[in-house]
Scaffold this active site. Structure first.
Site, PDB file in Angstrom:
ATOM      1  N   THR A   5       0.846  -1.195   0.000  1.00 51.50           N
ATOM      2  CA  THR A   5       0.000   0.000   0.000  1.00 51.50           C
ATOM      3  C   THR A   5       0.878   1.240   0.000  1.00 51.50           C
ATOM      4  OG1 THR A   5      -1.804  -1.111   1.162  1.00 51.50           O
ATOM      5  CG2 THR A   5      -1.793   1.281   1.230  1.00 51.50           C
TER       6      THR A   5
ATOM      7  N   PHE B  43       1.243   5.067   0.857  1.00 53.20           N
ATOM      8  CA  PHE B  43       0.659   6.080   1.742  1.00 53.20           C
ATOM      9  C   PHE B  43       1.217   7.450   1.373  1.00 53.20           C
ATOM     10  CE2 PHE B  43       0.153   2.210   4.167  1.00 53.20           C
ATOM     11  CZ  PHE B  43      -1.015   2.385   4.893  1.00 53.20           C
TER      12      PHE B  43
END
Lengths: 277, 277
Positions: free
Chosen positions: A179, A181
């Site tokens: 992921t 960020f």
């Protein structure tokens, strides 16, 4: 007072989530006070209300794709800017109290998304275990720490926090689960020479509109690293394009391209310049 | 034998999921035999193995964004083609047995994603209820039909199938939750005059590469309706761009643009032409 607030960093809580892991990665000098919020929108709004100086939001997952909620937040005006980005590998582990054995696990508890990401592992190794949904992976770890026979799917940070052991590591079905960020604050980052800039532009739904908008980047030799269209929630027939490109907005070349772009697009929103992650 | 198989349609099961709802929407004449598969990849592969003539896959959700798994499947070669698209509103309901009252609900069971999409409702109305993860919303409905005091979060189709009643309707936190599905088969759709075409093109990571690739569309006056970049899993530094545009591949204009594009891009994958949804 200002100096205390300036050290607070908002994230999607509770403690022990991957958002907190990302926050720690952004805070190399370990000076911030992490403040958990129950939703992405609340973490974002903590900046405007000055409850925090920084906010950490997930923007894109390698399997699931873009986090639409975050993109929708980023185009609110006037908004904070992206000052850094970081890719965090999402690694799930099966956590239990020290004395618990795999065959004793009757219940597996975690955030629904984490359970889904480990579906194949859980199905093949503990098909009979009841799967319990927790509000977060960290809360699942807390529950596992309180009862024997209960396992959590969570991060090693959560294991540490609740004194659990990892019966199985890296149990996510897809090994390449990452992921990305972003770190938001009132200001973006100064130029380092290896930077990226994120913008969102609104265009009319017309042939050639995007082509015209990209012309400036092409003739300036600026590399695009991401481009994604998203229907605008403001007006029917209006499209937003989220564009990441190499360079800093203080570069003369970038400044020139953005100035020209403002004359062509319905709106140009600067989301921030920051070092390439 | 061929004619029987030609009527089977693969989808992400079990029966009662939104994928089945989408399948029903595609099958206006109600002639297909729906065949559930446990994963998107298996539903997709049912086409190559001739277990099914059609497959229904989710491609994009208004909140979550793109379904990365589906995009990765679509670029496999040689692959089936998109022959239709359909936007299905994702509406969740709180389902129980007829005699159960809201205050008697001790357990809420559903697919993890559905629980997450109704998190605010569940937190405000039944904060003390245990949330149980089921492999699908439909399986949650089955569980609720077997025990009093258990509620499911699922579709009205699931309610019908298991004889449940909706104690609360439209309990999803976001009212505009829509998933776009595509229908795949060996052939795409014939020209109707109001068509869309989906392609994926691989480009080198160079300034101007995308701009050059889009030039043909712009000068032909062809409207783009979606554009999304995604790192190629085949080669480092190679990007895939998923492009939807107005027109059918049998249109002379489109044919001409695609022929020119093939000379510029590393690869051009035709994903299909189909009526605008």
């Amino acid at each position: 007072m200002g100096s205390i607030a300036s050290m607070k960093a908002a994230y999607l809580g509770p403690p022990g989530t991957f958002s907190e892991e990302a926050l720690r990665a952004f805070d190399a000098s370990n000076k911030w006070e992490p403040v958990p919020f129950p939703t992405l929108a609340e973490a974002y709004r903590a900046l405007a209300s000055r409850q925090a100086a920084f906010a950490v939001l997930p923007i894109e997952n390698s399997l699931e794709g873009t986090v639409g909620t975050t993109l929708d937040l980023l185009v609110q005006e006037p908004g904070p800017l992206i000052r850094a980005e970081k890719a965090v590998p999402i690694r799930h582990h099966l956590l239990t109290r020290l004395e618990t054995k795999l065959e004793e696990i009757r219940t597996v508890v975690s955030h629904p998304q984490a359970l889904a990401q480990c579906a194949q592992f859980l199905q093949s190794r503990r098909p009979s275990a009841t799967q319990l949904a927790a509000p977060s992976t960290a809360d699942g770890a807390r529950q596992a720490s309180e009862q024997p026979g209960v396992a959590a799917v969570a991060s090693l940070a959560a294991a540490q926090r609740f004194g659990l052991t990892a019966l199985a590591k890296d149990i996510q079905d897809e090994p390449d689960n990452t992921t990305r960020f972003v770190l938001l604050s009132a200001q973006d980052a100064p130029r380092t020479g290896r930077d990226k800039t994120s913008i969102a532009i609104a265009l009319e739904h017309q042939p050639g509109a995007l082509y015209d908008a990209l012309g400036g980047f092409a003739s300036a030799g600026i590399n695009l690293t991401k481009l994604e269209s998203r229907p605008s929630r403001r007006a029917l027939g209006e499209y937003l394009f989220f564009i990441d490109f190499e360079g800093h907005r203080s570069d003369d070349l970038v400044d020139h391209v953005l100035a020209a772009l403002r004359k062509r697009a319905l709106r140009v929103l600067l989301l921030g310049s920051y070092p390439s992650g």
